[in-house]
Design a protein around this motif. Sequence first.
Motif, PDB file in Angstrom:
ATOM      1  N   UNK A   1       0.947  -1.021   0.105  1.00  0.00           N
ATOM      2  CA  UNK A   1       0.145  -0.184  -0.028  1.00  0.00           C
ATOM      3  C   UNK A   1       0.884   1.128   0.150  1.00  0.00           C
ATOM      4  N   UNK A   2       0.523   2.346  -0.921  1.00  0.00           N
ATOM      5  CA  UNK A   2       1.305   3.754  -1.094  1.00  0.00           C
ATOM      6  C   UNK A   2       0.155   4.564  -0.442  1.00  0.00           C
ATOM      7  N   UNK A   3       0.834   4.912   0.329  1.00  0.00           N
ATOM      8  CA  UNK A   3      -0.378   6.484   0.944  1.00  0.00           C
ATOM      9  C   UNK A   3      -0.649   7.360  -0.252  1.00  0.00           C
ATOM     10  N   UNK A   4      -1.913   8.038  -0.596  1.00  0.00           N
ATOM     11  CA  UNK A   4      -1.838   8.732  -1.147  1.00  0.00           C
ATOM     12  C   UNK A   4      -2.805  10.644  -1.164  1.00  0.00           C
ATOM     13  N   UNK A   5      -3.934   9.643   0.358  1.00  0.00           N
ATOM     14  CA  UNK A   5      -4.289  11.114   0.703  1.00  0.00           C
ATOM     15  C   UNK A   5      -4.881  10.334   2.117  1.00  0.00           C
ATOM     16  N   UNK A   6      -4.929  11.740   3.081  1.00  0.00           N
ATOM     17  CA  UNK A   6      -5.742  12.111   4.035  1.00  0.00           C
ATOM     18  C   UNK A   6      -6.227  13.054   4.238  1.00  0.00           C
ATOM     19  N   UNK A   7      -8.072  12.749   4.520  1.00  0.00           N
ATOM     20  CA  UNK A   7      -8.798  13.904   4.811  1.00  0.00           C
ATOM     21  C   UNK A   7      -9.212  13.482   5.866  1.00  0.00           C
ATOM     22  N   UNK A   8      -8.679  15.137   6.602  1.00  0.00           N
ATOM     23  CA  UNK A   8      -8.799  15.564   7.609  1.00  0.00           C
ATOM     24  C   UNK A   8      -9.878  16.026   8.157  1.00  0.00           C
ATOM     25  N   UNK A   9     -10.017  15.731   9.152  1.00  0.00           N
ATOM     26  CA  UNK A   9     -11.548  16.942  10.603  1.00  0.00           C
ATOM     27  C   UNK A   9     -12.747  16.164  10.174  1.00  0.00           C
ATOM     28  N   UNK A  10     -12.843  14.652  10.559  1.00  0.00           N
ATOM     29  CA  UNK A  10     -13.757  13.959   9.804  1.00  0.00           C
ATOM     30  C   UNK A  10     -14.189  13.745  11.252  1.00  0.00           C
ATOM     31  N   UNK A  11     -14.965  13.144  12.076  1.00  0.00           N
ATOM     32  CA  UNK A  11     -14.681  12.849  13.700  1.00  0.00           C
ATOM     33  C   UNK A  11     -16.049  11.474  13.108  1.00  0.00           C
ATOM     34  N   UNK A  12     -15.131  10.301  13.907  1.00  0.00           N
ATOM     35  CA  UNK A  12     -15.232   9.387  13.761  1.00  0.00           C
ATOM     36  C   UNK A  12     -15.547   8.372  12.655  1.00  0.00           C
ATOM     37  N   UNK A  13     -15.044   8.199  11.325  1.00  0.00           N
ATOM     38  CA  UNK A  13     -15.649   7.853  10.149  1.00  0.00           C
ATOM     39  C   UNK A  13     -15.546   6.744  10.362  1.00  0.00           C
ATOM     40  N   UNK A  14     -16.501   5.933  10.600  1.00  0.00           N
ATOM     41  CA  UNK A  14     -16.083   4.459  11.162  1.00  0.00           C
ATOM     42  C   UNK A  14     -16.739   3.365   9.756  1.00  0.00           C
ATOM     43  N   UNK A  15     -17.397   3.209   9.914  1.00  0.00           N
ATOM     44  CA  UNK A  15     -17.508   2.671   8.551  1.00  0.00           C
ATOM     45  C   UNK A  15     -17.825   3.281   7.232  1.00  0.00           C
ATOM     46  N   UNK A  16     -17.296   2.831   6.225  1.00  0.00           N
ATOM     47  CA  UNK A  16     -17.586   3.689   5.114  1.00  0.00           C
ATOM     48  C   UNK A  16     -17.790   2.281   3.099  1.00  0.00           C
ATOM     49  N   UNK A  17     -18.586   3.260   3.126  1.00  0.00           N
ATOM     50  CA  UNK A  17     -19.191   2.113   1.443  1.00  0.00           C
ATOM     51  C   UNK A  17     -19.272   3.099   0.229  1.00  0.00           C
ATOM     52  N   UNK A  18     -19.247   2.341  -0.822  1.00  0.00           N
ATOM     53  CA  UNK A  18     -19.841   3.103  -2.427  1.00  0.00           C
ATOM     54  C   UNK A  18     -21.034   2.733  -2.565  1.00  0.00           C
ATOM     55  N   UNK A  19     -21.782   3.946  -3.701  1.00  0.00           N
ATOM     56  CA  UNK A  19     -22.448   3.282  -4.317  1.00  0.00           C
ATOM     57  C   UNK A  19     -22.214   2.277  -5.210  1.00  0.00           C
ATOM     58  N   UNK A  20     -22.869   1.613  -6.029  1.00  0.00           N
ATOM     59  CA  UNK A  20     -22.145   0.757  -6.587  1.00  0.00           C
ATOM     60  C   UNK A  20     -21.879   0.922  -8.062  1.00  0.00           C
ATOM     61  N   UNK A  21     -21.318   1.755  -9.092  1.00  0.00           N
ATOM     62  CA  UNK A  21     -20.198   2.427  -9.632  1.00  0.00           C
ATOM     63  C   UNK A  21     -19.116   2.821  -9.284  1.00  0.00           C
ATOM     64  N   UNK A  22     -18.879   3.171  -7.796  1.00  0.00           N
ATOM     65  CA  UNK A  22     -18.339   3.440  -7.305  1.00  0.00           C
ATOM     66  C   UNK A  22     -17.913   5.042  -7.841  1.00  0.00           C
ATOM     67  N   UNK A  23     -18.451   6.050  -7.845  1.00  0.00           N
ATOM     68  CA  UNK A  23     -18.185   7.212  -8.324  1.00  0.00           C
ATOM     69  C   UNK A  23     -18.609   7.694  -6.750  1.00  0.00           C
ATOM     70  N   UNK A  24     -19.173   7.892  -6.045  1.00  0.00           N
ATOM     71  CA  UNK A  24     -18.863   8.025  -4.411  1.00  0.00           C
ATOM     72  C   UNK A  24     -18.946   7.185  -3.506  1.00  0.00           C
ATOM     73  N   UNK A  25     -18.342   7.335  -2.475  1.00  0.00           N
ATOM     74  CA  UNK A  25     -18.077   7.276  -1.226  1.00  0.00           C
ATOM     75  C   UNK A  25     -19.216   7.894  -0.378  1.00  0.00           C
ATOM     76  N   UNK A  26     -20.023   6.798   0.743  1.00  0.00           N
ATOM     77  CA  UNK A  26     -20.502   7.407   2.331  1.00  0.00           C
ATOM     78  C   UNK A  26     -19.584   7.148   3.281  1.00  0.00           C
ATOM     79  N   UNK A  27     -20.016   7.702   4.136  1.00  0.00           N
ATOM     80  CA  UNK A  27     -19.201   7.374   5.764  1.00  0.00           C
ATOM     81  C   UNK A  27     -20.457   8.049   6.649  1.00  0.00           C
ATOM     82  N   UNK A  28     -20.742   6.894   7.690  1.00  0.00           N
ATOM     83  CA  UNK A  28     -21.421   7.244   9.026  1.00  0.00           C
ATOM     84  C   UNK A  28     -20.408   7.388  10.093  1.00  0.00           C
TER      85      UNK A  28
END
Length: 371
Positions: free
Chosen positions: A43-70
Amino acid sequence: MSLNNYPKQVSTFAYVGCRTTRERNARGKGINVFRVDNESGNWEHIQLLENIINPSFLTFNHNRTFMYCVHGDSSEASAFRVNKDTGRLEFINQQSTGGKNPVHLVVDPTNQFLIVANYISGTLSVLPINPDGSLEPFSDLIRSSGTLDHKINEVDLYAKQGISHPHHIPFNKNRRFLVVPDLGLNKIYMFTLDTTTGRLIANQPPFGIAPKGSGPRHIDFHPTLPYAYGVNELDSTVCTYHFDDQEGRLELVQIQSTLPHSIDGNTGAGIAVAASGRFVYASNRGHDSIVTFRIDESTGKLTLVDWISTQGKTPRFFALDSTGEFLYVANEDSDTIVTFKVNKETGKLAPTGQVINTESPVCIVFSSHPS
């Protein structure tokens, strides 16, 4: 040969959610994005999206153009745009989930709705998705109904049971049913989604029953056969169910311990069925291990293969990559993701020696596309 006839390279990106708050004794800083080498697993690190509180679970839409987190322990879900070329994320918007401590989320098969499980509130919310990936205010908010089928006692671990605590909300393989293990009510609920109104409809019969005091946490499905496998948090077991994916019926077939012996303080966490349909993996927090089971294709029942240390503390989550070559374990309390090579014949895992250092990891999702 035309250049167009050469096989395209595939770019794979890994997205890691984490805990960030002092209340969780966490060290995470936000969502981390990595480029994954499909041959070596590096793995090569390419981004840290900061200042997000507890992004504890992630999922994509089905063509992976958008991602969502709780956002765990709060009451929100967020939307992000995915750059398929670079893998980088861009924040779109955030909406209330209508409940406390959202722990899991899934996009419906039509890409029109995001469904969220609010663990503390015992509710499921449905948020419409706009064409640009942004979230609308929830169109439905429902509570699981029912009561425990046994008396509350100390086995129930500090009142984790007795009221609804939905913990996982995947769609089954044919995407007909939303399947909801409810740790608090000791049942597995089934719903269908009306995509015209954005409302959930409880299935009849409404639920499958997990063993007393087990605390169903997560569930996964055999890719071709009529079986589902659920990991139970409170008694550290895995249940095999016969699953009728037309009627939404679950019938308990077998119960297997995830542990080699009784261990105080252990809790079951994650579960995954290999894409081959030959093996089931589950994680133990406390014993800090992954257990491997072989699936009997004629009965769906499990036979123990072995246990392996996760080489870290508190493996809340693990994930198989899309090739089935590697299994990655997120050790929440030792700030590592440890890579294991999968033996596809035996199901056994072997550490590769690769350890990704990232703070308080609790979820990993992958996205692959031709480059």
